[in-house]
Design an enzyme around this catalytic site. Sequence first.
Site, PDB file in Angstrom:
ATOM      1  N   ARG A 125      23.314  36.405  20.924  1.00  0.00           N
ATOM      2  CA  ARG A 125      24.334  38.178  21.333  1.00  0.00           C
ATOM      3  C   ARG A 125      23.232  38.402  22.767  1.00  0.00           C
ATOM      4  O   ARG A 125      23.002  39.403  23.613  1.00  0.00           O
ATOM      5  CB  ARG A 125      23.799  38.988  19.893  1.00  0.00           C
ATOM      6  N   LYS A 147      27.622  39.838  37.295  1.00  0.00           N
ATOM      7  CA  LYS A 147      29.168  39.436  36.533  1.00  0.00           C
ATOM      8  C   LYS A 147      28.984  38.320  36.245  1.00  0.00           C
ATOM      9  O   LYS A 147      29.147  37.158  36.782  1.00  0.00           O
ATOM     10  CB  LYS A 147      30.302  39.744  37.608  1.00  0.00           C
ATOM     11  N   GLU A 189      33.206  35.457  52.717  1.00  0.00           N
ATOM     12  CA  GLU A 189      32.643  36.397  51.811  1.00  0.00           C
ATOM     13  C   GLU A 189      31.089  36.850  52.786  1.00  0.00           C
ATOM     14  O   GLU A 189      30.818  37.918  52.550  1.00  0.00           O
ATOM     15  CB  GLU A 189      31.306  35.930  50.472  1.00  0.00           C
ATOM     16  N   LYS A 233      24.022  43.358  48.716  1.00  0.00           N
ATOM     17  CA  LYS A 233      24.580  43.607  47.768  1.00  0.00           C
ATOM     18  C   LYS A 233      23.627  44.277  46.020  1.00  0.00           C
ATOM     19  O   LYS A 233      23.521  44.661  45.635  1.00  0.00           O
ATOM     20  CB  LYS A 233      24.850  42.002  46.880  1.00  0.00           C
ATOM     21  N   GLU A 243      30.470  48.612  37.759  1.00  0.00           N
ATOM     22  CA  GLU A 243      31.529  49.428  38.720  1.00  0.00           C
ATOM     23  C   GLU A 243      32.245  50.222  38.356  1.00  0.00           C
ATOM     24  O   GLU A 243      33.885  50.027  38.055  1.00  0.00           O
ATOM     25  CB  GLU A 243      32.569  48.036  39.316  1.00  0.00           C
ATOM     26  N   ARG A 247      35.000  55.825  40.209  1.00  0.00           N
ATOM     27  CA  ARG A 247      34.373  55.800  41.704  1.00  0.00           C
ATOM     28  C   ARG A 247      34.955  54.732  42.832  1.00  0.00           C
ATOM     29  O   ARG A 247      35.348  53.902  42.696  1.00  0.00           O
ATOM     30  CB  ARG A 247      32.743  54.990  41.481  1.00  0.00           C
ATOM     31  N   ASN A 257      35.036  44.429  46.658  1.00  0.00           N
ATOM     32  CA  ASN A 257      36.555  43.616  46.671  1.00  0.00           C
ATOM     33  C   ASN A 257      37.383  43.956  47.765  1.00  0.00           C
ATOM     34  O   ASN A 257      38.293  43.490  47.906  1.00  0.00           O
ATOM     35  CB  ASN A 257      37.203  44.205  44.743  1.00  0.00           C
ATOM     36  N   HIS A 260      39.812  41.750  48.395  1.00  0.00           N
ATOM     37  CA  HIS A 260      40.035  40.309  47.537  1.00  0.00           C
ATOM     38  C   HIS A 260      41.461  40.976  46.383  1.00  0.00           C
ATOM     39  O   HIS A 260      42.305  39.874  45.884  1.00  0.00           O
ATOM     40  CB  HIS A 260      38.956  40.269  45.667  1.00  0.00           C
ATOM     41  N   HIS A 264      43.428  37.389  45.585  1.00  0.00           N
ATOM     42  CA  HIS A 264      43.699  37.037  44.063  1.00  0.00           C
ATOM     43  C   HIS A 264      45.463  36.674  44.176  1.00  0.00           C
ATOM     44  O   HIS A 264      45.907  35.543  43.977  1.00  0.00           O
ATOM     45  CB  HIS A 264      43.996  38.140  43.378  1.00  0.00           C
ATOM     46  N   HIS A 277      38.384  30.102  47.515  1.00  0.00           N
ATOM     47  CA  HIS A 277      39.013  31.472  47.110  1.00  0.00           C
ATOM     48  C   HIS A 277      38.044  31.912  48.510  1.00  0.00           C
ATOM     49  O   HIS A 277      38.781  33.026  49.175  1.00  0.00           O
ATOM     50  CB  HIS A 277      37.682  31.884  45.782  1.00  0.00           C
TER      51      HIS A 277
HETATM   52  P1  NAD Z   1      32.422  26.169  43.396  1.00  0.00           P
HETATM   53  O1  NAD Z   1      31.448  26.432  41.761  1.00  0.00           O
HETATM   54  O2  NAD Z   1      33.639  25.255  42.604  1.00  0.00           O
HETATM   55  O3  NAD Z   1      31.662  24.994  43.840  1.00  0.00           O
HETATM   56  C1  NAD Z   1      32.075  24.973  45.088  1.00  0.00           C
HETATM   57  C2  NAD Z   1      32.406  22.850  44.665  1.00  0.00           C
HETATM   58  O4  NAD Z   1      31.356  22.531  45.754  1.00  0.00           O
HETATM   59  C3  NAD Z   1      31.934  22.077  43.643  1.00  0.00           C
HETATM   60  O5  NAD Z   1      32.746  21.340  43.925  1.00  0.00           O
HETATM   61  C4  NAD Z   1      30.335  22.476  43.340  1.00  0.00           C
HETATM   62  O6  NAD Z   1      30.381  20.834  43.006  1.00  0.00           O
HETATM   63  C5  NAD Z   1      30.340  21.791  45.202  1.00  0.00           C
HETATM   64  N1  NAD Z   1      29.150  21.894  44.831  1.00  0.00           N
HETATM   65  C6  NAD Z   1      28.213  23.265  44.903  1.00  0.00           C
HETATM   66  N2  NAD Z   1      27.118  22.923  45.291  1.00  0.00           N
HETATM   67  C7  NAD Z   1      26.654  22.316  46.147  1.00  0.00           C
HETATM   68  C8  NAD Z   1      26.151  21.314  46.656  1.00  0.00           C
HETATM   69  N3  NAD Z   1      24.660  22.017  47.396  1.00  0.00           N
HETATM   70  N4  NAD Z   1      26.342  20.418  47.668  1.00  0.00           N
HETATM   71  C9  NAD Z   1      27.444  20.046  47.321  1.00  0.00           C
HETATM   72  N5  NAD Z   1      28.131  20.196  46.920  1.00  0.00           N
HETATM   73  C10 NAD Z   1      28.029  21.601  46.388  1.00  0.00           C
HETATM   74  O7  NAD Z   1      32.591  27.358  43.661  1.00  0.00           O
HETATM   75  P2  NAD Z   1      31.756  28.656  44.037  1.00  0.00           P
HETATM   76  O8  NAD Z   1      32.776  29.201  45.747  1.00  0.00           O
HETATM   77  O9  NAD Z   1      30.103  28.226  44.557  1.00  0.00           O
HETATM   78  O10 NAD Z   1      31.674  29.855  43.253  1.00  0.00           O
HETATM   79  C11 NAD Z   1      33.142  30.401  43.102  1.00  0.00           C
HETATM   80  C12 NAD Z   1      33.181  30.976  41.387  1.00  0.00           C
HETATM   81  O11 NAD Z   1      32.632  32.102  41.645  1.00  0.00           O
HETATM   82  C13 NAD Z   1      34.728  32.132  41.175  1.00  0.00           C
HETATM   83  O12 NAD Z   1      35.562  31.054  40.329  1.00  0.00           O
HETATM   84  C14 NAD Z   1      34.603  33.187  41.441  1.00  0.00           C
HETATM   85  O13 NAD Z   1      35.858  33.899  40.476  1.00  0.00           O
HETATM   86  C15 NAD Z   1      33.109  33.486  41.322  1.00  0.00           C
HETATM   87  N6  NAD Z   1      32.325  34.264  41.794  1.00  0.00           N
HETATM   88  C16 NAD Z   1      31.516  35.315  40.988  1.00  0.00           C
HETATM   89  C17 NAD Z   1      30.707  36.470  41.513  1.00  0.00           C
HETATM   90  C18 NAD Z   1      30.249  37.154  40.792  1.00  0.00           C
HETATM   91  O14 NAD Z   1      29.808  38.324  40.982  1.00  0.00           O
HETATM   92  N7  NAD Z   1      29.905  36.683  39.452  1.00  0.00           N
HETATM   93  C19 NAD Z   1      31.248  36.720  42.370  1.00  0.00           C
HETATM   94  C20 NAD Z   1      32.413  35.636  43.739  1.00  0.00           C
HETATM   95  C21 NAD Z   1      32.479  34.893  42.838  1.00  0.00           C
HETATM   96  N1  GLY Z   2      31.763  39.906  43.857  1.00  0.00           N
HETATM   97  C1  GLY Z   2      31.689  40.925  43.286  1.00  0.00           C
HETATM   98  C2  GLY Z   2      30.180  42.033  42.685  1.00  0.00           C
HETATM   99  O1  GLY Z   2      29.509  41.438  42.218  1.00  0.00           O
HETATM  100  O2  GLY Z   2      30.901  42.687  42.312  1.00  0.00           O
END
Ligand code: NAD
Ligand code: GLY
Length: 378
Positions: A125, A147, A189, A233, A243, A247, A257, A260, A264, A277
């Site tokens: 949990r 998130k 981003e 942030k 969120e 609001r 977003n 976004h 999407h 992304h």
């Molecule tokens: P990712 O995690 O897929 O990483 C991108 C690629 O880079 C992968 O192949 C990974 O193995 C590689 N990689 C990572 N670090 C590396 C490094 N230092 N050197 C070499 N390769 C490396 O993609 P991302 O863009 O980091 O994350 C995208 C994800 O984040 C999506 O699923 C999205 O929905 C999520 N996201 C979440 C939030 C949130 O608030 N939680 C916000 C924005 C995005």
């Molecule tokens: N990436 C959007 C949020 O964290 O709210």
Amino acid sequence: MRHVRVRLARRVEQYEIAIGAGLLGELGDHARRALSPDARRVAVISNRTVFKLYGAGALRSLRAAGFETAHWLMGDGERFKSWRTLEAALEFLSAARLERTDAVVALGGGVVGDLAGFAAALYLRGIPYLQAPTTLLAQIDSSVGGKTAVNNDWGKNLVGAFHHPRAVVIDTETISTLPRRELTAGLCECIKQGAVGGRKLFELTERFLIDKREALNDAERLAELIAAQCAFKAKIVAGDELEAVSRSDSRSRRILNFGHTIAHALEKVTDYKRFRHGEAVGHGMLAAAELGKRLEISDGNDLESLRAAITLAGRLPRADDLPSSEILSTLARDKKSVGGHIKWILLERIGRARILDSREIAPRTLRASIRAALHSNI
Ligand code: NAD
Ligand code: GLY
């Protein structure tokens, strides 16, 4: 080393984001400070690509700080942010005999961070976890704010939890191994956060982009950019942690977003295969800015600043061949709508967002804005 503090009103929790070169070597010390004195075990979740580069150092540091460690590698890629992987991650945590005072470390990009964070939210949990983000996108966005989520057949990030990390440890040196497209995605981003965050943050990001090559190799400038992005942030999250649906002001978490909604849809119509992304967000921001201009919410100058910044971030995959009718019908099925209506994040000007309900936007204006933005040859 720079520090940013995330203050949360709801649960009166706070955590530090530490930013600096070589910080993975100090991961154990950060974990010691962030966790309860009873913490004995740390389970690292990563993927093969990242672990090969940074896993040994991270484990060494954790062990030197007195933790027993275990590690588990998930598949690399968005498709592994799934129920199935989540289940396997939970089995790993159980096999590693983690107790409630122990912790998970998410070592990787946003995919690893979202999945490991969700596993930590569910196991027993909810147990503590630390984010050790290794992509620029994860360092400035996904590792901060709590998130966590997985994807499933209904869509992306539709099942998850708010579960904040105990600490975020950002080693800026990890950026040196990032593939070019991942860098572009992260920089898009950064532009997004600057566009809705404030002119100062936008201009800092712009200056970074203008001499991108040198700036990326300058540890101090990289840390300065990441810290400013994280501070923005953290401020938004502190003001609107969950969120709130009610609001729609220019400081609600929803402004993050920006770009976004279209992004999407672009990802969906290309079956998540064409765009990273952040790259889709690059196109999405231009479409939203174009819409703002046509609705006379903003003037054309800001659209041009945005376009210039995105161009500097790097080349985006083409989007001019995607039929706007398909994008519009995907938007109509957007599951993040409120009361059946999309909330559009537009720009009044660089640094100030405005949220508009889709009922206030004529479909032909939306269609024309999307067409214009996707044909802008960015
Ligand atoms: P990712 O995690 O897929 O990483 C991108 C690629 O880079 C992968 O192949 C990974 O193995 C590689 N990689 C990572 N670090 C590396 C490094 N230092 N050197 C070499 N390769 C490396 O993609 P991302 O863009 O980091 O994350 C995208 C994800 O984040 C999506 O699923 C999205 O929905 C999520 N996201 C979440 C939030 C949130 O608030 N939680 C916000 C924005 C995005
Ligand atoms: N990436 C959007 C949020 O964290 O709210």
